[in-house]
Scaffold this motif. Structure first.
Motif, PDB file in Angstrom:
ATOM      1  N   LEU A 152       0.832  -1.205   0.000  1.00  0.00           N
ATOM      2  CA  LEU A 152       0.000   0.000   0.000  1.00  0.00           C
ATOM      3  C   LEU A 152       0.867   1.255   0.000  1.00  0.00           C
ATOM      4  CD1 LEU A 152      -2.731  -1.079   2.571  1.00  0.00           C
ATOM      5  CD2 LEU A 152      -3.058  -0.714   0.134  1.00  0.00           C
ATOM      6  N   GLU A 153       2.029   1.139   0.632  1.00  0.00           N
ATOM      7  CA  GLU A 153       2.862   2.333   0.783  1.00  0.00           C
ATOM      8  C   GLU A 153       4.051   2.338  -0.167  1.00  0.00           C
ATOM      9  OE1 GLU A 153       3.666   3.103   4.861  1.00  0.00           O
ATOM     10  OE2 GLU A 153       1.573   3.730   5.109  1.00  0.00           O
ATOM     11  N   PHE A 154       4.013   1.461  -1.152  1.00  0.00           N
ATOM     12  CA  PHE A 154       5.182   1.351  -2.024  1.00  0.00           C
ATOM     13  C   PHE A 154       5.486   2.669  -2.741  1.00  0.00           C
ATOM     14  CE2 PHE A 154       7.691   0.173  -5.716  1.00  0.00           C
ATOM     15  CZ  PHE A 154       8.674  -0.589  -5.104  1.00  0.00           C
ATOM     16  N   LYS A 155       4.427   3.314  -3.211  1.00  0.00           N
ATOM     17  CA  LYS A 155       4.617   4.605  -3.904  1.00  0.00           C
ATOM     18  C   LYS A 155       5.250   5.615  -2.959  1.00  0.00           C
ATOM     19  CE  LYS A 155       2.720   5.399  -8.172  1.00  0.00           C
ATOM     20  NZ  LYS A 155       1.472   4.803  -8.650  1.00  0.00           N
ATOM     21  N   LYS A 156       4.763   5.611  -1.701  1.00  0.00           N
ATOM     22  CA  LYS A 156       5.300   6.540  -0.700  1.00  0.00           C
ATOM     23  C   LYS A 156       6.785   6.252  -0.480  1.00  0.00           C
ATOM     24  CE  LYS A 156       1.581   7.732   2.471  1.00  0.00           C
ATOM     25  NZ  LYS A 156       1.063   7.358   3.788  1.00  0.00           N
ATOM     26  N   LEU A 157       7.113   4.955  -0.402  1.00  0.00           N
ATOM     27  CA  LEU A 157       8.524   4.563  -0.208  1.00  0.00           C
ATOM     28  C   LEU A 157       9.360   5.083  -1.374  1.00  0.00           C
ATOM     29  CD1 LEU A 157       8.329   0.835   1.005  1.00  0.00           C
ATOM     30  CD2 LEU A 157       8.905   2.817   2.367  1.00  0.00           C
ATOM     31  N   GLN A 158       8.836   4.881  -2.581  1.00  0.00           N
ATOM     32  CA  GLN A 158       9.565   5.347  -3.771  1.00  0.00           C
ATOM     33  C   GLN A 158       9.783   6.857  -3.706  1.00  0.00           C
ATOM     34  OE1 GLN A 158       7.268   3.763  -7.074  1.00  0.00           O
ATOM     35  NE2 GLN A 158       9.111   2.773  -7.852  1.00  0.00           N
ATOM     36  N   ASN A 159       8.734   7.559  -3.263  1.00  0.00           N
ATOM     37  CA  ASN A 159       8.816   9.019  -3.233  1.00  0.00           C
ATOM     38  C   ASN A 159       9.804   9.547  -2.195  1.00  0.00           C
ATOM     39  OD1 ASN A 159       7.052   9.249  -5.329  1.00  0.00           O
ATOM     40  ND2 ASN A 159       5.250   9.478  -4.017  1.00  0.00           N
ATOM     41  N   ARG A 160      10.205   8.667  -1.267  1.00  0.00           N
ATOM     42  CA  ARG A 160      11.210   9.102  -0.293  1.00  0.00           C
ATOM     43  C   ARG A 160      12.608   9.104  -0.918  1.00  0.00           C
ATOM     44  NH1 ARG A 160       9.435   5.402   4.589  1.00  0.00           N
ATOM     45  NH2 ARG A 160       7.386   6.270   4.969  1.00  0.00           N
ATOM     46  N   LEU A 161      12.676   8.530  -2.119  1.00  0.00           N
ATOM     47  CA  LEU A 161      13.973   8.467  -2.814  1.00  0.00           C
ATOM     48  C   LEU A 161      14.034   9.518  -3.921  1.00  0.00           C
ATOM     49  CD1 LEU A 161      14.053   4.598  -3.326  1.00  0.00           C
ATOM     50  CD2 LEU A 161      15.415   5.877  -1.672  1.00  0.00           C
ATOM     51  N   ALA A 162      15.226   9.811  -4.361  1.00  0.00           N
ATOM     52  CA  ALA A 162      15.372  10.708  -5.516  1.00  0.00           C
ATOM     53  C   ALA A 162      14.737  10.020  -6.734  1.00  0.00           C
ATOM     54  CB  ALA A 162      16.854  10.959  -5.770  1.00  0.00           C
ATOM     55  N   PRO A 163      14.098  10.802  -7.636  1.00  0.00           N
ATOM     56  CA  PRO A 163      13.385  10.181  -8.768  1.00  0.00           C
ATOM     57  C   PRO A 163      14.227   9.167  -9.549  1.00  0.00           C
ATOM     58  CG  PRO A 163      13.010  12.539  -8.726  1.00  0.00           C
ATOM     59  CD  PRO A 163      14.002  12.262  -7.648  1.00  0.00           C
ATOM     60  N   GLU A 164      15.513   9.437  -9.702  1.00  0.00           N
ATOM     61  CA  GLU A 164      16.338   8.514 -10.492  1.00  0.00           C
ATOM     62  C   GLU A 164      16.537   7.165  -9.783  1.00  0.00           C
ATOM     63  OE1 GLU A 164      17.204  11.500  -9.500  1.00  0.00           O
ATOM     64  OE2 GLU A 164      19.158  11.529  -8.501  1.00  0.00           O
ATOM     65  N   MET A 165      16.203   7.113  -8.483  1.00  0.00           N
ATOM     66  CA  MET A 165      16.355   5.838  -7.749  1.00  0.00           C
ATOM     67  C   MET A 165      15.056   5.032  -7.709  1.00  0.00           C
ATOM     68  SD  MET A 165      18.678   6.956  -4.520  1.00  0.00           S
ATOM     69  CE  MET A 165      19.277   5.357  -4.012  1.00  0.00           C
ATOM     70  N   HIS A 166      13.954   5.631  -8.206  1.00  0.00           N
ATOM     71  CA  HIS A 166      12.641   4.960  -8.094  1.00  0.00           C
ATOM     72  C   HIS A 166      12.648   3.548  -8.679  1.00  0.00           C
ATOM     73  CE1 HIS A 166       9.948   8.716  -7.333  1.00  0.00           C
ATOM     74  NE2 HIS A 166      10.960   8.621  -6.510  1.00  0.00           N
ATOM     75  N   SER A 167      13.219   3.420  -9.873  1.00  0.00           N
ATOM     76  CA  SER A 167      13.169   2.110 -10.538  1.00  0.00           C
ATOM     77  C   SER A 167      14.052   1.084  -9.819  1.00  0.00           C
ATOM     78  CB  SER A 167      13.568   2.240 -11.999  1.00  0.00           C
ATOM     79  OG  SER A 167      14.877   2.742 -12.063  1.00  0.00           O
ATOM     80  N   ALA A 168      15.022   1.575  -9.037  1.00  0.00           N
ATOM     81  CA  ALA A 168      15.907   0.644  -8.327  1.00  0.00           C
ATOM     82  C   ALA A 168      15.130  -0.189  -7.308  1.00  0.00           C
ATOM     83  CB  ALA A 168      17.034   1.416  -7.637  1.00  0.00           C
ATOM     84  N   LEU A 169      13.971   0.332  -6.871  1.00  0.00           N
ATOM     85  CA  LEU A 169      13.189  -0.406  -5.862  1.00  0.00           C
ATOM     86  C   LEU A 169      12.331  -1.534  -6.457  1.00  0.00           C
ATOM     87  CD1 LEU A 169      11.631   1.866  -3.087  1.00  0.00           C
ATOM     88  CD2 LEU A 169      13.461   0.201  -2.890  1.00  0.00           C
ATOM     89  N   LEU A 170      12.242  -1.563  -7.787  1.00  0.00           N
ATOM     90  CA  LEU A 170      11.326  -2.538  -8.401  1.00  0.00           C
ATOM     91  C   LEU A 170      11.661  -4.005  -8.070  1.00  0.00           C
ATOM     92  CD1 LEU A 170      10.530  -0.785 -11.790  1.00  0.00           C
ATOM     93  CD2 LEU A 170       9.199  -0.783  -9.678  1.00  0.00           C
TER      94      LEU A 170
END
Lengths: 247, 542
Positions: free
Chosen positions: B311-329
């Protein structure tokens, strides 16, 4: 809500047939559709069996004496409504001329209908005038029927020049060949090698066919009484292409 | 609920038929005024969708799928006015729930903001045939349409089916108001037609023996304040067991995350009431329930924790710099896999003999057992008094634990306080109807603010540890993406930082909670010696 205008500077090229038939196809798919018959001749209103008469005439509309929704009439088809023509529309130019930002006036009139309709299709009178300019501003896309002849192509060139001059960059011009008779050499040559920028031409073409002319006898859109006919299929292909471009 | 909804214009255009009536009777009513034609029969289906906890209905909205012939339309309607807010054609698709992704964007956004993480499920389905009567004027123009619905049934998702009355619906055509009025006038003279009193959804639900809002995650039990504690606690436990059972199918099928969430809340509430009111049952019986509810809590925790991550995955991603978002996949893929395993274990648990035994034992507990109640010291105490004592004691405990806390206190102390707050909250909610509504709601609101702070602190603490464990597990599984581990490390650091912020923020939250006004209110409502002379603001309602 998307606004689509069936327009050509030239008359007798199949604008009304296109407006009536694609509006029917849109409504048949379940989209809430409104046709505004802007041509004082009232051919679209006639096809829908609705009298060409509007309360308070064009003055009432342009001067906002009442809402557009008050003059809408339901057609015989579900999800398909019409704002009828009125002979007074011939004075629309003069009335628009008196308005500030006349080119935006039609857009402002249509805006309150945005929650009620998915598509508004404007059946425009032939000419290039203030009404046309207002249509260009209001429309998301211009559907331009072109008979494959030199003169007809010339009108398209005029339209594109006008679009550039007025910087109407957002308006998508989608031309299509109408009343095509492939038995004629010139028609065949022009359709097979469309002039101008090819990207503004849709792939669908509407054949010259007597069943389109019979719409006046049936007073109904062609696909409603002859859904399997070649021309109905052509309009259906045209609508599929248009909706794809609008997305 | 339904009686409060006034009859709308749309309802007035719908008539229920009583007695024998055939389409030709309808024809004969209008043929003097109009040129009439009857269309052939067409099958129709109407499906109402909502979330399990009626989020659309509570917002006065209904999501309705209309299927006529080959066509299908989805409309979002305002229930009280029957106004269509939005309607779109929709391609036919199978499946039990309505996939939000298939709904065009404007409507989807509007629905998504209401239903949040919940799934859209069919609530009630109507099937039947419709025959249209078209009324034309002298120019052969259709001026009014009438629909005659017949052979209709309503059915619930579980298959419970019921016949539905025949209906006549008048559909006006825009711009032909006079003709419409004429039709209404003719219909009003008929003795076999009565206008709808309810909206169609309420009528259809009544047909399958349900009513809107028949599930809520909130505990709202009204009982007589003078009944014995043992009876009150049994009522609460019965309500909680029923909530657990209602959520079981959705949880097992993993329809959305909230079935498990609500289920676990009922489990926790059950544990809480049993421990808070332990004097109402003999001690030897309680031990079994303590152990079994603890097991149920533990066995459902991993799945819930993983749900929270999703549920909070998007929130987790948003805590990172945009260029790191895909690294969480890759981390999300790992979570997905773990979630699948966790749900399998959960399903095994709630379909096990052990679980069945627990439910049987609970149901056994609800039966009257005079001998057992004799051995329970608080069983016969009146519940209002007992509630005062328990809430007051629980409040004092919260105060004592919170007073001791500083931003530097160990995380464990914050967790203990969080648990105490939860116990207090449950008690306030169980017995809220004994107290002045505005006053108790004020206290619940303040407590909730404190709980939100403590809850987030707990999440940060647990997730921080879990992230590190997940990273180890991923490494073992051969996930070799360095960027992913780096992103997870950044998240863990961020959580540490957030924990510190929350510890500082707690002091302010608690200051607001412990102002004199609320302390006095707690005293006024619950302190036993002050309550002796005071009467309940409500009359006896049990």
């Amino acid at each position: 809500m998307k606004v689509l205008a069936s327009y050509n500077i030239k008359g007798g090229v199949g604008k009304t047939a296109a407006a009536v038939n694609i509006s029917y196809l849109a409504a048949h798919q379940g989209w809430r559709t409104l046709v505004w018959d802007l041509d004082p001749q009232g051919a679209a209103s006639f096809y829908f069996r609705i009298k060409s008469k509007v309360k308070s005439g064009v003055k009432g509309i342009i001067n906002r004496k009442h809402d557009l929704s008050d003059i809408i009439k339901g057609t015989d088809f579900e999800d398909l409504d019409l704002i009828p023509a009125d002979f007074s529309y011939r004075n629309m130019d003069l009335l628009l001329d008196d308005k500030k930002n006349s080119s935006q006036h039609l857009h402002k009139l249509l805006k309150p209908l945005s929650d009620d309709y998915d598509f508004i299709i404007l059946d425009c009178p032939p000419s290039i005038s203030l009404v046309s300019e207002s249509v260009f501003y209001a429309a998301d896309a211009l559907l331009v029927p072109i008979i494959p002849t030199i003169l007809s192509i010339r009108t398209l060139e005029q339209l594109i020049r006008f679009q550039k001059k007025k910087k109407l960059d957002n308006m998508k011009v989608s031309a299509f060949f109408s009343m095509v008779d492939r038995r004629k050499k010139l028609h065949k040559e022009i359709v097979d090698n469309p002039p101008l920028n090819e990207t503004c031409f849709l792939k669908s073409e509407i054949p010259y066919a007597s069943d389109v002319e019979k719409m006046g006898m049936h007073r109904a859109p062609l696909p409603s009484y002859a859904p399997q006919s070649r021309s109905s299929q052509a309009y259906s292909n045209l609508w599929d292409e248009v909706i794809l471009r609008l997305k | 609920m339904t009686n409060l909804i006034p009859q709308t214009e749309a309802q007035q255009n719908c008539y229920i038929l009583s007695g024998n009536f055939v389409p030709n009777d309808l024809l004969s009513m209008f043929e003097r005024k109009f040129s009439c034609s009857l269309e052939p029969d067409e099958k129709f289906r109407i499906i109402y969708y909502d979330t399990f906890d009626w989020r659309l209905y509570r917002k006065d909205e209904a999501l309705v799928l209309h299927q006529y012939g080959q066509k299908q339309k989805l409309s979002l309607e305002k229930l009280s006015s029957a106004r269509v807010k939005d309607i779109v054609p929709l391609p036919r698709a199978g499946g039990k729930s309505l996939n939000l992704e298939k709904i065009p964007s404007n409507m989807r956004e509007s629905i998504a903001s209401t239903i949040e993480m919940r799934a859209l499920l069919p609530v009630v389905k109507m099937d039947g045939k419709v025959q249209k009567l078209l009324l034309r004027d002298k120019h052969d123009k259709i001026v009014v349409r009438l629909s005659f619905e017949k052979d209709s049934t309503v059915a619930s998702e579980s298959g419970r089916k019921q016949d539905f009355p025949e209906r006549i619906i008048v559909n006006p055509v825009k711009g032909y108001q006079a003709e419409f009025k004429c039709v209404k006038k003719i219909l009003s003279r008929s003795s076999v037609l009565t206008p709808h009193k309810l909206n169609l959804l309420d009528m259809a639900l009544a047909g399958i023996g349900r009513h809107a809002g028949d599930y809520s995650s909130k505990v709202k039990i009204k009982f007589n304040p003078n009944i014995q504690s043992v009876q009150a606690v049994k009522s609460i436990l019965q309500h909680l067991l029923s909530a657990m059972e209602m959520n079981e199918p959705g949880m097992i099928a993993s329809l959305d995350t909230e079935f498990l969430h609500d289920y676990r809340i009922s489990v926790r509430r059950s544990r809480s009431i049993l421990s808070q009111m332990k004097g109402v049952f003999p001690e030897d019986r309680l031990e079994f329930f303590r152990k079994e509810f603890a097991w149920l809590g533990a066995v459902t925790t991993p799945a819930r924790d993983l749900d929270v991550y999703f549920l909070e995955f998007k929130k987790l991603q948003n805590r990172l710099a945009p260029e790191m978002h895909s690294a969480l996949l890759p981390f999300r893929d790992f979570l997905q896999e773990q979630r699948g395993h966790a749900y399998k274990k959960l399903v095994t648990a709630v379909t096990s003999e052990r679980y069945k035994k627990l439910k049987c034992a609970l149901k056994e507990l609800f039966k009257k057992d005079s001998a057992a109640e004799k051995n329970a010291p608080d069983a016969k105490k009146d519940i209002h008094r007992q509630a005062n004592e328990r809430i007051w004691r629980s409040y004092k405990r919260v105060k004592k634990e919170a007073d001791r806390l500083t931003p530097d206190s160990p995380a464990q102390d914050f967790h203990e306080l969080r648990k105490s707050c939860k116990k207090l909250r449950y008690l306030l909610e169980f017995f809220q109807f004994f107290y002045h509504e505005k006053k108790i709601n004020q206290l619940i609101r303040q407590l909730k603010i404190l709980q939100d702070n403590l809850g987030e602190f707990q999440d940060m603490d647990v997730q921080n540890i879990a992230l590190k464990n997940f990273a180890k597990m991923m490494e073992k599984k051969g996930v070799k993406n360095a960027d992913t581990y780096m992103a997870m490390g950044v998240l863990a650091d961020g959580m540490d930082q957030r924990k510190k912020e929350l510890q500082h923020a707690f002091i302010d939250c608690y200051k607001k909670f412990s102002i004199k006004k609320y302390q006095e209110l707690f005293k006024e409502l619950f302190k036993p010696d002050m309550k002796q002379e005071q009467e309940s603001p409500y009359e006896s309602i049990g």
